[in-house]
Scaffold this active site. Sequence first.
Site, PDB file in Angstrom:
ATOM      1  N   ASP A 192     203.831  13.084  59.828  1.00  0.00           N
ATOM      2  CA  ASP A 192     202.805  12.084  60.101  1.00  0.00           C
ATOM      3  C   ASP A 192     203.304  10.954  61.018  1.00  0.00           C
ATOM      4  O   ASP A 192     204.429  10.464  60.845  1.00  0.00           O
ATOM      5  CB  ASP A 192     202.376  11.486  58.742  1.00  0.00           C
ATOM      6  CG  ASP A 192     201.218  10.526  58.835  1.00  0.00           C
ATOM      7  OD1 ASP A 192     200.096  11.002  59.079  1.00  0.00           O
ATOM      8  OD2 ASP A 192     201.429   9.316  58.670  1.00  0.00           O
ATOM      9  N   GLU A 254     202.903  14.984  64.344  1.00  0.00           N
ATOM     10  CA  GLU A 254     201.707  14.275  64.769  1.00  0.00           C
ATOM     11  C   GLU A 254     202.209  13.116  65.620  1.00  0.00           C
ATOM     12  O   GLU A 254     202.527  12.047  65.107  1.00  0.00           O
ATOM     13  CB  GLU A 254     200.906  13.737  63.574  1.00  0.00           C
ATOM     14  CG  GLU A 254     199.593  13.133  64.028  1.00  0.00           C
ATOM     15  CD  GLU A 254     199.108  11.952  63.212  1.00  0.00           C
ATOM     16  OE1 GLU A 254     197.926  11.622  63.289  1.00  0.00           O
ATOM     17  OE2 GLU A 254     199.925  11.308  62.512  1.00  0.00           O
TER      18      GLU A 254
END
Length: 482
Positions: A192, A254
Amino acid sequence: MPDALLPEPWWEEAVVYQIYPRSFQDSDGDGIGDLAGIESRLDHLSWLGADALWLSPIYPSPLADMGYDVADHCAVAPELGDLRGFDRLVTSAHQRGQRVLLDLVPSHTSIEHRWFREHPEFYVWADQPPNNWVAAFGGPAWTRDERTGRFYLHSFYPEQPDLDWRVPEVREAMSEVIRFWADRGVDGFRVDAVQQLMKDADLRDDPFATTPFVLPLGDEYGRLDHVHSEAGSEIAVALEAMREAAGGALLVGEVYRPTRDLGPYLEHLDLAFAFELLHAPFDASRLAEVIREGAEARRIAWALSNHDFPRLATRFGEERSALAAMLLLTLPGTVFLYQGDEIGMVDGAGGSPPFDRAGRDPYRHPMQWEPEAFGGFTTGAPWLGLSDPLTRSVATQRDAPGSPLELYRSLIALRRDLDGPVEVEVRGEALEIRRGAHTVVLNLGDREIERPEAGHRVLSTIPGRGDARSIAPREGAVFWDS
Ligand code: TEU
């Protein structure tokens, strides 16, 4: 060993299915999706042809950011299940040949994580806000801690203090987290907010943006050019630690940056998402540009939607969503699908009051399995109301020619036969994608166009086209030059 001699990693051409755990399938009637529910629906993934699943965060969390505020990285949120249930899910997935990816959230924790109290030195502190940085969802990136009177840094909500990856103990603690899950059989991690892992060591002010960022940002966040609050040059220090802990497990980042910036990240990560494709307007020239750039960068994970952005079918409408599915699933490399896109789910109303302060509830509605009020998702009261299960569901679309679900399944099956690098060309309003003996033509315009001379049509987004001599307005078709 030279690259050519290495065995192909499993994810090279994989289709990864993103599951939003609270919204996939409830097994115990509490209205919240859970791990046992996911396990009971794995056959859907097999039927569809997915190779792997990615679970958005499953960890205990006070839900300030719906699970991306992790309170314990090595446990399962009680409402979703427990570690034994997780092990069962992994075993069931592996029995079906499906790989399992977890969401690793390394750049921040929940303010309720015990580290925040027991190890304040893991976080970034200042006596006064030292710069003009703002948080991704708006507001200052510094918040005063009531207990100490000092300010801590948070790139997202104030309930998500940022970890300081320059601190060796932070790297070690997160490495332990990675090993914990890898030892339980996890095949990889979607990592993330990687761009927020390393910031400027001197915490210098971000300058005002003079041109808009390549990707959409919140209004306030977009006013600054995040040269110091993001993408720090020492990113390798953080990524090397993760790589070492992960060993051969897949790390897909990401990294919310333009494709041209992904190089330093891809030195350590296996893949990074191409957000430029996700945000591209449905225009042949722009699509060709982002695909070429992504193909050149190699090791790109292609996705057209996820839990953070409006749903594909809402953005593009039914016809163009079918073209988008064809585009996505004929690209070479790894492809990510977001649950519900395969049945053309649209944005829902969101919670009232909203669960997510940044307004992302509409993209997170429960999966619609059956044409009934609660969509076969739960026998209780769903935590977030269903959108339109009577209009769209897996049961009504299965084996229904012309349904989005049937198209996704056919595209995934066809994908196995596609090989070779991608060549893209723009022909008027149409986009032509060549993969070896296959040619994909996406007619994005309103006029009928000529089909390629060679080969015959093996798939169309419009049912009943047979091997028609032209390509209809807004038809996508795949031709095979046997
Ligand atoms: O998203 C963070 C991220 O980097 C971007 O996708 C974000 O939308 C961008 O900064 C726009 O301003 C991830 C998760 O996907 C999201 O759900 C979480 O809220 C966030 O991290 C914080 O953990």
